[in-house]
Design an enzyme around this catalytic site. Structure first.
Site, PDB file in Angstrom:
ATOM      1  N   ASP A 107       0.863  -1.183   0.000  1.00 42.25           N
ATOM      2  CA  ASP A 107       0.000   0.000   0.000  1.00 42.25           C
ATOM      3  C   ASP A 107       0.905   1.241   0.000  1.00 42.25           C
ATOM      4  O   ASP A 107       1.419   1.630  -1.048  1.00 42.25           O
ATOM      5  CB  ASP A 107      -0.904  -0.115   1.237  1.00 42.25           C
ATOM      6  CG  ASP A 107      -1.900   1.022   1.394  1.00 42.25           C
ATOM      7  OD1 ASP A 107      -2.150   1.727   0.411  1.00 42.25           O
ATOM      8  OD2 ASP A 107      -2.438   1.208   2.499  1.00 42.25           O
ATOM      9  N   ASP A 163      -7.433  -8.772   5.719  1.00 46.20           N
ATOM     10  CA  ASP A 163      -8.424  -8.640   6.779  1.00 46.20           C
ATOM     11  C   ASP A 163      -8.978  -7.228   6.924  1.00 46.20           C
ATOM     12  O   ASP A 163      -8.384  -6.252   6.489  1.00 46.20           O
ATOM     13  CB  ASP A 163      -7.770  -8.997   8.119  1.00 46.20           C
ATOM     14  CG  ASP A 163      -6.744  -7.938   8.557  1.00 46.20           C
ATOM     15  OD1 ASP A 163      -5.815  -7.678   7.771  1.00 46.20           O
ATOM     16  OD2 ASP A 163      -6.899  -7.356   9.648  1.00 46.20           O
TER      17      ASP A 163
HETATM   18  P1  IMP Z   1       1.954  -0.497   3.764  1.00 49.19           P
HETATM   19  O1  IMP Z   1       2.996  -0.623   4.860  1.00 49.19           O
HETATM   20  O2  IMP Z   1       1.227   0.811   3.821  1.00 49.19           O
HETATM   21  O3  IMP Z   1       2.463  -0.801   2.376  1.00 49.19           O
HETATM   22  O4  IMP Z   1       0.814  -1.519   4.107  1.00 49.19           O
HETATM   23  C1  IMP Z   1       1.010  -2.844   4.033  1.00 49.19           C
HETATM   24  C2  IMP Z   1       0.078  -3.598   4.938  1.00 49.19           C
HETATM   25  O5  IMP Z   1      -1.131  -2.893   5.192  1.00 49.19           O
HETATM   26  C3  IMP Z   1      -0.355  -4.883   4.270  1.00 49.19           C
HETATM   27  O6  IMP Z   1       0.559  -5.914   4.507  1.00 49.19           O
HETATM   28  C4  IMP Z   1      -1.718  -5.116   4.873  1.00 49.19           C
HETATM   29  O7  IMP Z   1      -1.596  -5.839   6.078  1.00 49.19           O
HETATM   30  C5  IMP Z   1      -2.256  -3.749   5.149  1.00 49.19           C
HETATM   31  N1  IMP Z   1      -3.191  -3.268   4.072  1.00 49.19           N
HETATM   32  C6  IMP Z   1      -2.957  -2.299   3.154  1.00 49.19           C
HETATM   33  N2  IMP Z   1      -4.009  -2.131   2.334  1.00 49.19           N
HETATM   34  C7  IMP Z   1      -4.935  -3.015   2.748  1.00 49.19           C
HETATM   35  C8  IMP Z   1      -6.269  -3.354   2.262  1.00 49.19           C
HETATM   36  O8  IMP Z   1      -6.809  -2.808   1.288  1.00 49.19           O
HETATM   37  N3  IMP Z   1      -6.910  -4.343   2.933  1.00 49.19           N
HETATM   38  C9  IMP Z   1      -6.366  -4.997   4.009  1.00 49.19           C
HETATM   39  N4  IMP Z   1      -5.135  -4.732   4.475  1.00 49.19           N
HETATM   40  C10 IMP Z   1      -4.426  -3.750   3.852  1.00 49.19           C
END
Ligand code: IMP
Ligand code: MG
Length: 191
Positions: A107, A163
């Protein structure tokens, strides 16, 4: 397919199990080709969200390889807290090893950036990333995402390991937040 209700939110069908499997086929094929000359890579699953993708991906990997897991957490509810914590350390040495990180979703990139730091500090020889879902519109990292199975808009999705406040991981298809239906159900108080 019907909407699913998870706590206070309604989610509508987004991607079927069959579509997900096709996307995983394509990613596995690329990895099998790209890594054919690399010495015994370690596939590192990022818990908890990657567990379904990890299993389906690994069934298609024909390389000699090892597998292990790491747990990091940065999410509460439906938005990132911005802080990434290492909850469960690396269960094996990554020194001088070729690593393929297996993520459920990339994300903002906070998690993957922190993970690369940990792996580099521990002497990894090379690092690549495979992720089931990738949100390019939200990504702020500088690391190249080598193997995104699917690229999606900035919507919140659940299912196939992903989740909403720890529930919905067992859904075999992927669903996306449905704001209108969520409001409608709130108004008539159905769950
Ligand atoms: P980042 O560190 O912002 O890249 O987020 C990564 C983590 O956020 C992922 O491994 C997920 O656990 C969670 N995440 C991000 N987007 C979503 C979503 O749309 N649905 C569920 N979990 C998400
Ligand atoms: Mg995760």
């Amino acid at each position: 397919m019907k909407n699913v209700q998870l706590y206070d939110k309604s989610f509508k069908p987004y991607m079927s199990y069959e579509e997900i499997q096709k996307a995983i086929d394509a990613v596995a094929e690329k990895i099998n080709i790209d890594l054919k000359d690399e010495h015994t890579p370690i596939f590192l699953g990022v818990l908890t969200g990657s567990f379904m993708f990890f299993g389906d991906l690994m069934k298609r990997i024909t390389l000699e390889c090892e597998t292990c897991f790491i747990r990091l957490a940065s999410y509460e509810g439906t938005s990132s807290t911005g802080q990434v914590k290492q909850m469960l350390g690396l269960t094996q040495s990554v020194k001088d090893r070729n690593i393929v990180v297996v993520e459920d979703i990339v994300d903002t990139g906070g998690t993957i950036t922190e993970l690369y730091k940990i792996l580099n500090e521990n002497g990894a020889k090379s690092i690549r990333t495979a992720t089931l879902m990738y949100k390019p519109g939200s990504y702020k990292g500088s690391i190249k995402i080598d193997y995104p199975a699917c690229s999606i808009p900035n919507d919140f999705i659940v299912g196939f390991g992903l989740d909403y406040d720890q529930i919905g991981r067992n859904l075999k298809d992927i669903y996306v937040l449905d704001p209108e239906e969520t409001e409608k159900r709130k108004a008539i108080n159905v769950r």
